[in-house]
Motif scaffolding. Structure first.
Motif, PDB file in Angstrom:
ATOM      1  N   ALA A   1       0.461  -1.361  -0.181  1.00  0.00           N
ATOM      2  CA  ALA A   1       0.297  -0.013   0.461  1.00  0.00           C
ATOM      3  C   ALA A   1       0.999   1.282  -0.009  1.00  0.00           C
ATOM      4  N   LYS A   2       2.206   1.347   0.959  1.00  0.00           N
ATOM      5  CA  LYS A   2       2.807   2.338   0.861  1.00  0.00           C
ATOM      6  C   LYS A   2       3.341   2.319  -0.350  1.00  0.00           C
ATOM      7  N   GLU A   3       3.778   0.916  -1.337  1.00  0.00           N
ATOM      8  CA  GLU A   3       4.361   1.480  -2.510  1.00  0.00           C
ATOM      9  C   GLU A   3       3.750   2.384  -3.528  1.00  0.00           C
ATOM     10  N   LEU A   4       1.863   1.776  -3.899  1.00  0.00           N
ATOM     11  CA  LEU A   4       1.138   2.098  -4.557  1.00  0.00           C
ATOM     12  C   LEU A   4       1.431   4.367  -3.638  1.00  0.00           C
ATOM     13  N   LYS A   5       1.165   4.703  -3.115  1.00  0.00           N
ATOM     14  CA  LYS A   5       0.535   5.425  -2.449  1.00  0.00           C
ATOM     15  C   LYS A   5       1.865   6.455  -3.149  1.00  0.00           C
ATOM     16  N   ASN A   6       3.360   6.128  -3.068  1.00  0.00           N
ATOM     17  CA  ASN A   6       4.368   6.833  -3.427  1.00  0.00           C
ATOM     18  C   ASN A   6       4.194   6.964  -5.292  1.00  0.00           C
ATOM     19  N   ARG A   7       4.104   5.862  -5.270  1.00  0.00           N
ATOM     20  CA  ARG A   7       4.269   5.676  -7.170  1.00  0.00           C
ATOM     21  C   ARG A   7       3.057   6.512  -7.599  1.00  0.00           C
ATOM     22  N   LYS A   8       1.254   6.837  -6.540  1.00  0.00           N
ATOM     23  CA  LYS A   8       1.108   7.954  -7.124  1.00  0.00           C
ATOM     24  C   LYS A   8       1.029   9.216  -6.990  1.00  0.00           C
ATOM     25  N   VAL A   9       1.347   9.411  -6.416  1.00  0.00           N
ATOM     26  CA  VAL A   9       2.296  10.738  -5.501  1.00  0.00           C
ATOM     27  C   VAL A   9       3.215  11.417  -6.505  1.00  0.00           C
ATOM     28  N   GLN A  10       3.786  10.599  -6.972  1.00  0.00           N
ATOM     29  CA  GLN A  10       5.288  10.642  -7.728  1.00  0.00           C
ATOM     30  C   GLN A  10       4.694  11.094  -8.690  1.00  0.00           C
ATOM     31  N   GLN A  11       3.579  10.151 -10.086  1.00  0.00           N
ATOM     32  CA  GLN A  11       2.953  10.129 -10.783  1.00  0.00           C
ATOM     33  C   GLN A  11       1.656  11.129 -11.415  1.00  0.00           C
ATOM     34  N   LEU A  12       1.137  11.786 -10.035  1.00  0.00           N
ATOM     35  CA  LEU A  12       0.445  13.350  -9.953  1.00  0.00           C
ATOM     36  C   LEU A  12       2.007  14.425 -10.454  1.00  0.00           C
ATOM     37  N   GLY A  13       2.670  13.604  -9.661  1.00  0.00           N
ATOM     38  CA  GLY A  13       3.395  15.366  -9.764  1.00  0.00           C
ATOM     39  C   GLY A  13       4.727  15.046 -10.517  1.00  0.00           C
ATOM     40  N   GLU A  14       4.444  14.158 -11.995  1.00  0.00           N
ATOM     41  CA  GLU A  14       5.496  14.292 -12.984  1.00  0.00           C
ATOM     42  C   GLU A  14       4.625  14.749 -14.361  1.00  0.00           C
ATOM     43  N   LEU A  15       2.985  14.652 -13.520  1.00  0.00           N
ATOM     44  CA  LEU A  15       1.329  14.829 -14.331  1.00  0.00           C
ATOM     45  C   LEU A  15       1.458  16.448 -14.122  1.00  0.00           C
ATOM     46  N   VAL A  16       1.815  16.835 -12.898  1.00  0.00           N
ATOM     47  CA  VAL A  16       2.070  18.251 -12.983  1.00  0.00           C
ATOM     48  C   VAL A  16       2.999  18.888 -14.065  1.00  0.00           C
ATOM     49  N   ILE A  17       4.090  18.498 -13.479  1.00  0.00           N
ATOM     50  CA  ILE A  17       5.178  18.896 -14.210  1.00  0.00           C
ATOM     51  C   ILE A  17       5.137  18.637 -15.867  1.00  0.00           C
ATOM     52  N   ALA A  18       3.824  17.425 -16.728  1.00  0.00           N
ATOM     53  CA  ALA A  18       4.836  17.460 -17.592  1.00  0.00           C
ATOM     54  C   ALA A  18       3.587  19.311 -18.171  1.00  0.00           C
TER      55      ALA A  18
ATOM     56  N   ALA B   1       4.733  26.336 -13.404  1.00  0.00           N
ATOM     57  CA  ALA B   1       4.875  27.277 -13.382  1.00  0.00           C
ATOM     58  C   ALA B   1       3.994  28.198 -11.975  1.00  0.00           C
ATOM     59  N   LEU B   2       2.469  26.998 -11.737  1.00  0.00           N
ATOM     60  CA  LEU B   2       2.019  28.156 -10.804  1.00  0.00           C
ATOM     61  C   LEU B   2       2.177  27.303  -9.133  1.00  0.00           C
ATOM     62  N   THR B   3       1.606  28.569  -8.469  1.00  0.00           N
ATOM     63  CA  THR B   3       1.815  28.612  -7.509  1.00  0.00           C
ATOM     64  C   THR B   3       1.571  27.662  -7.044  1.00  0.00           C
ATOM     65  N   ALA B   4       1.542  27.074  -5.352  1.00  0.00           N
ATOM     66  CA  ALA B   4       1.118  25.752  -4.678  1.00  0.00           C
ATOM     67  C   ALA B   4      -0.669  26.607  -4.528  1.00  0.00           C
ATOM     68  N   GLU B   5      -0.739  27.775  -4.416  1.00  0.00           N
ATOM     69  CA  GLU B   5      -1.971  28.094  -4.224  1.00  0.00           C
ATOM     70  C   GLU B   5      -3.059  27.979  -5.633  1.00  0.00           C
ATOM     71  N   GLU B   6      -2.349  28.468  -6.013  1.00  0.00           N
ATOM     72  CA  GLU B   6      -3.103  28.402  -7.566  1.00  0.00           C
ATOM     73  C   GLU B   6      -3.872  27.591  -8.131  1.00  0.00           C
ATOM     74  N   LEU B   7      -2.555  26.600  -7.733  1.00  0.00           N
ATOM     75  CA  LEU B   7      -2.422  24.868  -8.290  1.00  0.00           C
ATOM     76  C   LEU B   7      -4.331  24.475  -7.352  1.00  0.00           C
ATOM     77  N   ALA B   8      -3.457  24.324  -6.014  1.00  0.00           N
ATOM     78  CA  ALA B   8      -4.868  23.720  -5.244  1.00  0.00           C
ATOM     79  C   ALA B   8      -6.016  24.624  -5.538  1.00  0.00           C
TER      80      ALA B   8
END
Length: 108
Positions: free
Chosen positions: A18-35, A40-47
């Motif tokens: 479960a921890k491995e799956l959660k870490n993979r999901k967080v990494q993929q979401l980060g990659e999506l934000v970058i892609a 370039a948005l602030t954390a507040e704007e993105l949220a």
């Protein structure tokens, strides 16, 4: 006689998975934000943008977002495929060597 099950070990393995799956999901979401360029948005704007979409009850607006997202992934897939085609038709890379600005090879 049957070997008794080690419930503690099984539970630990499930927790690790479960921890491995959660870490993979967080990494993929980060990659999506970058892609998408959203890094370039602030954390507040993105949220705020994500909250706005998550709170949207209008199905047509969500459908527009979904179509844009699907188009984003289709374009990326096409670019990736054409880049792979170009890479396979060019000379093979030599990862063990680096080329200096003078044209010679050297170690990094």
């Amino acid at each position: 006689m049957r070997k008794p099950r080690n419930f503690d070990a099984e539970l630990k393995a499930l927790e690790d998975k479960a921890k491995e799956l959660k870490n993979r999901k967080v990494q993929q979401l980060g990659e999506l934000v970058i892609a998408t360029g959203a890094d370039a948005l602030t954390a507040e704007e993105l949220a705020g943008a994500l909250l706005l979409l998550a709170e949207t009850k209008d199905a047509s607006r969500r459908e527009v977002c979904a179509k844009r997202g699907a188009m984003f992934f289709q374009v990326r897939a096409r670019r990736s495929a054409s880049a792979n085609d170009r890479n396979t038709s060019s000379a093979p890379a030599q990862p063990d060597r680096t080329q200096s600005a003078s044209g010679g090879t050297g170690a990094s």
